[in-house]
Motif scaffolding. Structure first.
Motif, PDB file in Angstrom:
ATOM      1  N   VAL A 116       5.972  12.355  -9.257  1.00 20.11           N
ATOM      2  CA  VAL A 116       4.931  13.079  -8.502  1.00 20.11           C
ATOM      3  C   VAL A 116       5.502  14.102  -7.519  1.00 20.11           C
ATOM      4  O   VAL A 116       4.822  15.073  -7.187  1.00 20.11           O
ATOM      5  CB  VAL A 116       3.947  12.152  -7.730  1.00 20.11           C
ATOM      6  CG1 VAL A 116       3.150  11.254  -8.644  1.00 20.11           C
ATOM      7  CG2 VAL A 116       4.624  11.354  -6.670  1.00 20.11           C
ATOM      8  N   HIS A 117       6.735  13.875  -7.062  1.00 21.51           N
ATOM      9  CA  HIS A 117       7.298  14.844  -6.112  1.00 21.51           C
ATOM     10  C   HIS A 117       8.033  15.998  -6.813  1.00 21.51           C
ATOM     11  O   HIS A 117       8.632  16.837  -6.149  1.00 21.51           O
ATOM     12  CB  HIS A 117       8.224  14.138  -5.112  1.00 21.51           C
ATOM     13  CG  HIS A 117       7.458  13.264  -4.148  1.00 21.51           C
ATOM     14  ND1 HIS A 117       6.759  13.774  -3.089  1.00 21.51           N
ATOM     15  CD2 HIS A 117       7.253  11.923  -4.128  1.00 21.51           C
ATOM     16  CE1 HIS A 117       6.156  12.778  -2.440  1.00 21.51           C
ATOM     17  NE2 HIS A 117       6.427  11.647  -3.051  1.00 21.51           N
ATOM     18  N   CYS A 125      12.164   6.452  -8.775  1.00 20.91           N
ATOM     19  CA  CYS A 125      11.441   7.507  -8.073  1.00 20.91           C
ATOM     20  C   CYS A 125      12.236   8.808  -8.189  1.00 20.91           C
ATOM     21  O   CYS A 125      13.320   8.933  -7.618  1.00 20.91           O
ATOM     22  CB  CYS A 125      11.290   7.093  -6.609  1.00 20.91           C
ATOM     23  SG  CYS A 125      10.010   8.003  -5.769  1.00 20.91           S
ATOM     24  N   ASP A 172       8.662   7.945 -11.810  1.00 18.21           N
ATOM     25  CA  ASP A 172       7.544   8.478 -11.035  1.00 18.21           C
ATOM     26  C   ASP A 172       7.969   9.875 -10.585  1.00 18.21           C
ATOM     27  O   ASP A 172       8.853  10.033  -9.749  1.00 18.21           O
ATOM     28  CB  ASP A 172       7.303   7.540  -9.842  1.00 18.21           C
ATOM     29  CG  ASP A 172       6.228   8.049  -8.887  1.00 18.21           C
ATOM     30  OD1 ASP A 172       5.984   9.275  -8.858  1.00 18.21           O
ATOM     31  OD2 ASP A 172       5.663   7.235  -8.146  1.00 18.21           O
ATOM     32  N   TYR A 214       9.629   4.274  -1.874  1.00 18.19           N
ATOM     33  CA  TYR A 214       8.175   4.297  -1.657  1.00 18.19           C
ATOM     34  C   TYR A 214       7.635   2.867  -1.768  1.00 18.19           C
ATOM     35  O   TYR A 214       7.748   2.238  -2.837  1.00 18.19           O
ATOM     36  CB  TYR A 214       7.584   5.211  -2.732  1.00 18.19           C
ATOM     37  CG  TYR A 214       6.103   5.429  -2.707  1.00 18.19           C
ATOM     38  CD1 TYR A 214       5.474   5.860  -1.548  1.00 18.19           C
ATOM     39  CD2 TYR A 214       5.338   5.245  -3.849  1.00 18.19           C
ATOM     40  CE1 TYR A 214       4.103   6.091  -1.538  1.00 18.19           C
ATOM     41  CE2 TYR A 214       3.977   5.477  -3.858  1.00 18.19           C
ATOM     42  CZ  TYR A 214       3.368   5.892  -2.689  1.00 18.19           C
ATOM     43  OH  TYR A 214       2.020   6.120  -2.692  1.00 18.19           O
ATOM     44  N   THR A 256      -1.308   7.460  -9.664  1.00 15.84           N
ATOM     45  CA  THR A 256       0.036   7.026 -10.065  1.00 15.84           C
ATOM     46  C   THR A 256       0.320   5.599  -9.600  1.00 15.84           C
ATOM     47  O   THR A 256       0.907   4.805 -10.341  1.00 15.84           O
ATOM     48  CB  THR A 256       1.079   7.994  -9.456  1.00 15.84           C
ATOM     49  OG1 THR A 256       0.674   9.326  -9.776  1.00 15.84           O
ATOM     50  CG2 THR A 256       2.458   7.736  -9.990  1.00 15.84           C
ATOM     51  N   VAL A 257      -0.115   5.292  -8.393  1.00 16.92           N
ATOM     52  CA  VAL A 257       0.165   3.952  -7.880  1.00 16.92           C
ATOM     53  C   VAL A 257      -0.572   2.907  -8.708  1.00 16.92           C
ATOM     54  O   VAL A 257       0.019   1.907  -9.136  1.00 16.92           O
ATOM     55  CB  VAL A 257      -0.197   3.842  -6.378  1.00 16.92           C
ATOM     56  CG1 VAL A 257      -0.083   2.413  -5.903  1.00 16.92           C
ATOM     57  CG2 VAL A 257       0.719   4.745  -5.560  1.00 16.92           C
ATOM     58  N   ASN A 269      11.479   9.476  -3.074  1.00 11.79           N
ATOM     59  CA  ASN A 269      10.767   9.325  -1.801  1.00 11.79           C
ATOM     60  C   ASN A 269      11.307   8.039  -1.189  1.00 11.79           C
ATOM     61  O   ASN A 269      11.265   7.016  -1.855  1.00 11.79           O
ATOM     62  CB  ASN A 269       9.258   9.203  -2.067  1.00 11.79           C
ATOM     63  CG  ASN A 269       8.456   8.992  -0.798  1.00 11.79           C
ATOM     64  OD1 ASN A 269       8.965   9.105   0.308  1.00 11.79           O
ATOM     65  ND2 ASN A 269       7.178   8.672  -0.969  1.00 11.79           N
ATOM     66  N   ASN A 283      -1.246  15.218  -7.572  1.00 15.07           N
ATOM     67  CA  ASN A 283      -1.751  14.789  -6.258  1.00 15.07           C
ATOM     68  C   ASN A 283      -0.845  15.146  -5.092  1.00 15.07           C
ATOM     69  O   ASN A 283      -1.326  15.376  -3.986  1.00 15.07           O
ATOM     70  CB  ASN A 283      -2.039  13.281  -6.276  1.00 15.07           C
ATOM     71  CG  ASN A 283      -3.125  12.959  -7.273  1.00 15.07           C
ATOM     72  OD1 ASN A 283      -3.807  13.859  -7.757  1.00 15.07           O
ATOM     73  ND2 ASN A 283      -3.278  11.706  -7.611  1.00 15.07           N
ATOM     74  N   LYS A 284       0.473  15.164  -5.304  1.00 14.16           N
ATOM     75  CA  LYS A 284       1.373  15.598  -4.237  1.00 14.16           C
ATOM     76  C   LYS A 284       1.444  17.122  -4.232  1.00 14.16           C
ATOM     77  O   LYS A 284       1.275  17.757  -3.215  1.00 14.16           O
ATOM     78  CB  LYS A 284       2.775  15.013  -4.407  1.00 14.16           C
ATOM     79  CG  LYS A 284       2.886  13.520  -4.262  1.00 14.16           C
ATOM     80  CD  LYS A 284       2.500  13.003  -2.897  1.00 14.16           C
ATOM     81  CE  LYS A 284       1.243  12.184  -2.986  1.00 14.16           C
ATOM     82  NZ  LYS A 284       0.715  11.747  -1.704  1.00 14.16           N
ATOM     83  N   SER A 296       1.178  13.047 -11.399  1.00 16.34           N
ATOM     84  CA  SER A 296      -0.155  13.584 -11.103  1.00 16.34           C
ATOM     85  C   SER A 296       0.041  14.883 -10.314  1.00 16.34           C
ATOM     86  O   SER A 296       1.120  15.117  -9.780  1.00 16.34           O
ATOM     87  CB  SER A 296      -0.942  12.595 -10.239  1.00 16.34           C
ATOM     88  OG  SER A 296      -0.369  12.498  -8.944  1.00 16.34           O
TER      89      SER A 296
END
Ligand SMILES: Cc1ncc(COP(=O)(O)O)c(C=O)c1O
Length: 390
Positions: A206-207, A172, A204, A124, A99-100, A176, A236-237, A234
Motif C-alpha cells: 500500500v505504501h 511490508c 503489502d 505495522y 488491505t487490513v 511501515n 487508500n494510502k 489499495s
C-alpha cells in the motif's frame, strides 16, 4: 494546479485523526490547538477528478448493489503495468474490503489455530493483531539497523523459517514504519526462502505509491517466487481513500487464489462498495498528476522536517524516509522513552505522534511522525518540538 496548502475541514468529516474524543482516549487531555501527526491519514483535499466522479454517482440518484465491472480490472491492470512495470491478468485480481481486513481473511484461509506467521519488526501493528485475533502465533524477525538504515537479517530469518515453519510471511513493502524500500535482491531472497520453506509470501504494497528516494519494486517483478505470492494493496494510502474500505489482491497461483476466494465467499465479501470501486478506477485512471503533486509536496515537508531537526533538535535522528509520508525518528539520545516523549509532546506541545512501541516490537526509542499535512503545520510542530526538547 493543486492546492495542498489548502486546509480541509477534517473535523466535520469526522476524521479519526482529528476527533477530540478519540484523541483524548489515546493521548489524554491535549491542548486546544493540537496538531495530529499520528494515524497514517493525509490532510489534503481529494483530487478534483474524484470529487467530480463521486458527485456524478450521487446525481444519478440511486446507490443500489453493484458488481466488479470491467473498468475496475482494466484500471488495476493498467496502473500496475504503468506504475510498477508488472503484467497482471484479470483473473488474478480479487476485490476486497480493505488491505487490513484482507490480511485477516488470508490468515483465516491458510492458517489453523496454533500455526505461525512471520513478520519483520518493527512493523505495522495490524499484522500482529490480525494474527493474534485469529489465534495464530507471530514469529518476529527483528530488522538490523546498520548506519541508520534497516536490513533484513537473512541468516536469522532462515533459521526461524526452518524452526517454526510459518504458514505465511507478512511482508511490508515498502516498510511501515520506516519507509524503507526493499531492493530487488532483498525481495528475491525473501521470495526464495519462502518458496524453499513452503511459506506463502504476503506482500503489502500500500505504501508503494509514495516513493520519495530510490526505486520501488513490486514483488510481482520477481522472475521466480511469484507462484507462492499474495499481493495485497489499495489506493487508500496513495490517494487517502481509507474511508472507502476498498482494496484488492493479486494472486497468480490458481490453487492459492481459489482457497482465498472461498474464504471471502464464506464471509460474503462479494460485491464492491459503490463509491469504493469508483475510487479505485478514477484514482488510477485520472489522478496520476495529483499523486505526483502530493508526493512532491510531501518530499518538501520531509526535507524541511529533516533539516530543521538536524540543525535545531540534533538529539533526534530522522531515518531517511525513502517512501510514504511517515517519518521514523530515533529519540534515544534524549534520554526519554518513546512513551515519555509521545506523552510530553502531546500534553505539553499538542503535537500528536505515534509511540514507536506500537509497532509490535523493536520500536522502543522511536516515534513516527505523519508529514502528510500542510507545510505550516509541519513547521509549527517542529517549533513546538524544539521548545520541548531543546
Ligand atoms: C502497511 C499498511 N497496510 C495497510 C494499511 C491500511 O490499508 P487499507 O486502508 O487498505 O486497509 C496501512 C495503513 O496505514 C498500512 O500502513
Amino acid at each position: 494546479m493543486y492546492h495542498f496548502d489548502e486546509i480541509a475541514d477534517r473535523v466535520s468529516e469526522k476524521s479519526r485523526k482529528w476527533d477530540r474524543k478519540i484523541i483524548e482516549k489515546k493521548f489524554g487531555s491535549v491542548p486546544e490547538n493540537f496538531i495530529p501527526m499520528w494515524i497514517a491519514d493525509m490532510d489534503f483535499k481529494m483530487p478534483p477528478e474524484l470529487e467530480k466522479a463521486f458527485h456524478e454517482a450521487i446525481s444519478r440518484g440511486v446507490l443500489g448493489y453493484t458488481y466488479c465491472y470491467e473498468e475496475f480490472y482494466d484500471a488495476v491492470i493498467k496502473w500496475q503495468y504503468d506504475m510498477h512495470h508488472v503484467t497482471v491478468k484479470k483473473d488474478w485480481i480479487t476485490l476486497s474490503y480493505g488491505t487490513v481486513s484482507t490480511i485477516h481473511y488470508v490468515i483465516q484461509a491458510f492458517c489453523e489455530r496454533g500455526d505461525c506467521v512471520m513478520m519483520n519488526t518493527p512493523v505495522y501493528d495490524p499484522f500482529d493483531s490480525a494474527a493474534r485475533k485469529q489465534g495464530v502465533k507471530s514469529i518476529y524477525n527483528s530488522l538490523k539497523l546498520v548506519e541508520g538504515r534497516y536490513y533484513i537479517d537473512f541468516e536469522h530469518l532462515k533459521s526461524q523459517l526452518e524452526q517454526y515453519k510459518p504458514k505465511l510471511y507478512l511482508f511490508c513493502s515498502p516498510h511501515n514504519p520506516s519507509g524503507r524500500i526493499w531492493c530487488l535482491e532483498e525481495l528475491t531472497e525473501v521470495a526464495r526462502l519462502c518458496k524453499e520453506h513452503n511459506t506463502i509470501l504476503i506482500t503489502d504494497e500500500v505504501h508503494g505509491e509514495h516513493i520519495m528516494y530510490g526505486e520501488f519494486h513490486s514483488a510481482l517483478n520477481l522472475t521466480d517466487g511469484c507462484e507462492n505470492l499474495i499481493l495485497v494493496t489499495s489506493p487508500n494510502k496513495g490517494f487517502n481513500l481509507g474511508g472507502l474500505k476498498t482494496s484488492y489482491s493479486i494472486i497468480s497461483n490458481e490453487h492459492i487464489r481459489n482457497r482465498f476466494r472461498k474464504k471471502l465467499e464464506q464471509n460474503s465479501i462479494t460485491s464492491p462498495n459503490v463509491f469504493g470501486i469508483i475510487g479505485v478506477i478514477i484514482a488510477y485512471e485520472q489522478c496520476r498528476p495529483w499523486l505526483a503533486g502530493v508526493n512532491a509536496y510531501i518530499k518538501e515537508n520531509y526535507e524541511l522536517f529533516e533539516s530543521y531537526i538536524e540543525k535545531k533538535i540534533p538529539k533526534l535522528k530522522v531515518m531517511k524516509m525513502e517512501s510514504s509520508y511517515l517519518a521514523w525518528v530515533n529519540i534515544q539520545e534524549t534520554g526519554f522513552t518513546s512513551e515519555e516523549i509521545t506523552t510530553m509532546l502531546a500534553l505539553q506541545a499538542g503535537v500528536l505522534v505515534e509511540n514507536g512501541t506500537h509497532f509490535v516490537k523493536d520500536g522502543e526509542g522511536y516515534i513516527r511522525v505523519n508529514l502528510g499535512t500542510q507545510k505550516d503545520k509541519v513547521l509549527e510542530a517542529l517549533r513546538r518540538m524544539e521548545k520541548i526538547l531543546r
